[in-house]
Design a protein around this motif. Structure first.
Motif, short mmCIF file in Angstrom:
data_model
loop_
_atom_site.label_atom_id
_atom_site.label_comp_id
_atom_site.label_asym_id
_atom_site.label_seq_id
_atom_site.Cartn_x
_atom_site.Cartn_y
_atom_site.Cartn_z
N ALA A 209 69.04 -70.38 -6.36
CA ALA A 209 68.39 -71.69 -6.27
C ALA A 209 67.20 -71.66 -5.32
O ALA A 209 66.35 -72.56 -5.37
CB ALA A 209 69.40 -72.74 -5.80
N LEU A 210 67.13 -70.66 -4.45
CA LEU A 210 66.01 -70.53 -3.52
C LEU A 210 64.83 -69.78 -4.11
O LEU A 210 63.75 -69.77 -3.52
CB LEU A 210 66.47 -69.81 -2.25
CG LEU A 210 67.62 -70.45 -1.47
CD1 LEU A 210 68.00 -69.56 -0.30
CD2 LEU A 210 67.23 -71.84 -0.97
N LEU A 211 65.03 -69.16 -5.27
CA LEU A 211 63.97 -68.37 -5.89
C LEU A 211 62.83 -69.27 -6.35
O LEU A 211 63.06 -70.42 -6.76
CB LEU A 211 64.52 -67.58 -7.07
CG LEU A 211 65.63 -66.58 -6.75
CD1 LEU A 211 66.14 -65.93 -8.03
CD2 LEU A 211 65.14 -65.52 -5.78
N PRO A 212 61.60 -68.80 -6.29
CA PRO A 212 60.47 -69.63 -6.75
C PRO A 212 60.49 -69.81 -8.26
O PRO A 212 60.28 -68.88 -9.02
CB PRO A 212 59.25 -68.82 -6.30
CG PRO A 212 59.73 -67.42 -6.19
CD PRO A 212 61.16 -67.50 -5.77
N LYS A 213 60.78 -71.02 -8.68
CA LYS A 213 60.82 -71.31 -10.11
C LYS A 213 60.59 -72.79 -10.31
O LYS A 213 60.64 -73.59 -9.37
CB LYS A 213 62.16 -70.90 -10.71
CG LYS A 213 63.36 -71.59 -10.08
CD LYS A 213 64.65 -71.06 -10.64
CE LYS A 213 65.85 -71.70 -9.96
NZ LYS A 213 67.13 -71.17 -10.47
N LEU A 214 60.36 -73.19 -11.56
CA LEU A 214 60.15 -74.60 -11.87
C LEU A 214 61.44 -75.38 -11.68
O LEU A 214 62.52 -74.92 -12.04
CB LEU A 214 59.65 -74.75 -13.31
CG LEU A 214 58.28 -74.13 -13.61
CD1 LEU A 214 57.96 -74.30 -15.09
CD2 LEU A 214 57.19 -74.77 -12.76
N ASP B 130 49.52 -64.25 -3.86
CA ASP B 130 50.50 -63.18 -4.06
C ASP B 130 51.23 -62.85 -2.77
O ASP B 130 52.43 -62.52 -2.79
CB ASP B 130 49.80 -61.93 -4.59
CG ASP B 130 49.23 -62.15 -6.00
OD1 ASP B 130 49.72 -63.06 -6.69
OD2 ASP B 130 48.30 -61.42 -6.38
N LEU B 131 50.54 -62.93 -1.63
CA LEU B 131 51.21 -62.70 -0.34
C LEU B 131 52.25 -63.77 -0.05
O LEU B 131 53.27 -63.49 0.59
CB LEU B 131 50.17 -62.66 0.78
CG LEU B 131 49.25 -61.43 0.79
CD1 LEU B 131 48.17 -61.58 1.86
CD2 LEU B 131 50.05 -60.15 1.05
N LYS B 132 52.00 -64.99 -0.52
CA LYS B 132 53.00 -66.05 -0.35
C LYS B 132 54.28 -65.72 -1.12
O LYS B 132 55.39 -66.04 -0.66
CB LYS B 132 52.43 -67.39 -0.81
CG LYS B 132 51.39 -67.98 0.12
CD LYS B 132 50.92 -69.34 -0.38
CE LYS B 132 49.92 -69.96 0.57
NZ LYS B 132 49.43 -71.29 0.08
N ILE B 133 54.12 -65.08 -2.27
CA ILE B 133 55.29 -64.67 -3.04
C ILE B 133 56.11 -63.64 -2.25
O ILE B 133 57.34 -63.70 -2.20
CB ILE B 133 54.86 -64.09 -4.40
CG1 ILE B 133 54.19 -65.16 -5.26
CG2 ILE B 133 56.07 -63.51 -5.15
CD1 ILE B 133 53.67 -64.65 -6.57
N LEU B 134 55.42 -62.69 -1.62
CA LEU B 134 56.09 -61.69 -0.79
C LEU B 134 56.84 -62.35 0.36
O LEU B 134 58.00 -62.00 0.64
CB LEU B 134 55.08 -60.68 -0.27
CG LEU B 134 55.61 -59.66 0.75
CD1 LEU B 134 56.69 -58.79 0.12
CD2 LEU B 134 54.46 -58.80 1.27
N LEU B 135 56.20 -63.30 1.04
CA LEU B 135 56.85 -64.00 2.16
C LEU B 135 58.06 -64.79 1.67
O LEU B 135 59.09 -64.84 2.36
CB LEU B 135 55.85 -64.92 2.84
CG LEU B 135 54.70 -64.24 3.60
CD1 LEU B 135 53.73 -65.28 4.16
CD2 LEU B 135 55.24 -63.38 4.73
N HIS B 136 57.94 -65.40 0.50
CA HIS B 136 59.06 -66.18 -0.05
C HIS B 136 60.27 -65.29 -0.30
O HIS B 136 61.39 -65.61 0.12
CB HIS B 136 58.60 -66.85 -1.35
CG HIS B 136 59.53 -67.93 -1.82
ND1 HIS B 136 59.12 -69.09 -2.41
CD2 HIS B 136 60.90 -68.01 -1.79
CE1 HIS B 136 60.16 -69.84 -2.72
NE2 HIS B 136 61.26 -69.20 -2.36
#
Length: 297
Positions: free
Chosen positions: A232-237, A167-173
């Motif tokens: 396009a930079l958002l975390p997605k498939l 979850d912290l990786k999501i915050l950093l992203h």
């Protein structure tokens, strides 16, 4: 008085025969002094309180869900944080902060007709502009990052979310994407502050009008927006392309979305920001601003 050839200077001669040489300030000194002055100037403005208050509003939503949910921990914290980060922080608050601060970095001096008194000094105009831009970037990123961290903390009160590494990786992203968005939108807002008489109006039309319409209109017109590349930079498939439904008063139609690779999107955003900053530097360096000729700059 002898000076080094590498240091540009301005010579002033007077009728009684004496002459004085004014050394142009070094790039580093001008950049540092401008950066520090911009930080103090922005932090003392009343608009920073307004911007901070607006930016912290998303924190209230997960807290409200936690207190008023019909079932305990019934809402998904991860989905709530992702929704707030994408829809509010990146797509709304990042361009709003750029309009709040970047448009007036130099546009305020032009409007108040004080820019001539600044540029007549022996300083590097390039370092002066970049120092102001970095000051804007630091202030706005601290505001947006604080909101992201507090929103993340509030979302931990919901289900499936906490202070763990995934979850912290999501915050950093999302924090990294917010920084890139502030750079791109800030460069555009700075350019508008130099080129337009009403930069905030034109900026709002571009960022909240043109971008939203272009993202819905069928075809490739959305490639002419920053939002296309930021999303396009958002975390997605990963996917080559997909379709979404667009609901309008005239009916429902399919909008085909052509995906952009994250690396290409990042390159486009950074190159666009560099191009806009370069054009802004050229305008500052070579455009004759109000009263500049009368002063002799």
């Amino acid at each position: 008085m002898q000076t080094q050839e590498s240091s540009p200077s301005h010579s002033l001669s007077f009728s009684h025969g004496q002459s004085y040489t004014i050394q142009r300030g070094g790039l580093t000194n001008t950049f540092t002094a401008t950066f520090n002055h911009t930080l103090l100037h922005l932090l003392r403005r009343k608009r920073i309180l307004l911007a901070g208050t607006i930016t912290l509003l998303p924190v209230l939503l997960p807290l409200t869900l936690a207190f008023f949910s019909h079932r305990q921990f019934g809402d998904d914290g991860a989905k709530t944080f992702v929704l707030l980060a994408e829809r509010l922080h990146i797509n709304i608050l990042a361009p709003l902060l750029a309009l709040f601060f970047a448009t007036m970095l130099i546009g305020e001096d032009i409007e108040n007709q004080t820019i001539a008194y600044i540029l007549v000094r022996p300083l590097s105009r390039t370092a002066w502009l970049l120092g102001r831009f970095l000051g804007y970037l630091l202030v706005t990123f601290c505001i947006l990052l604080t909101s992201l961290i507090l929103t993340y903390t509030a979302c931990t009160s919901l289900n499936n979310f906490g202070f763990i590494l995934p979850d912290l990786k999501i915050l950093l992203h999302y924090s990294a994407i917010a920084l890139i968005a502030l750079i791109a939108y800030g460069a555009l807002a700075l350019f508008l502050g130099l080129a337009a008489k009403r930069p905030i109006i034109y900026g709002a039309l571009l960022l909240y009008g043109w971008q939203k319409i272009a993202m819905l209109v069928p075809g490739l017109i959305d490639f002419l927006t920053f939002q296309k590349y930021i999303e396009a930079l958002l975390p997605k498939l990963a996917g080559q392309r997909h379709s979404i439904e667009v609901h309008t008063v005239l009916g429902t139609f399919q909008k085909e979305i052509f995906a952009v690779q994250a690396g290409s999107a990042l390159l486009v955003l950074l190159c666009s920001a560099i191009l806009l900053l370069s054009i802004s530097v050229i305008i500052v360096r070579y455009k004759e601003h109000t009263r500049t000729k009368a002063i002799g700059g």
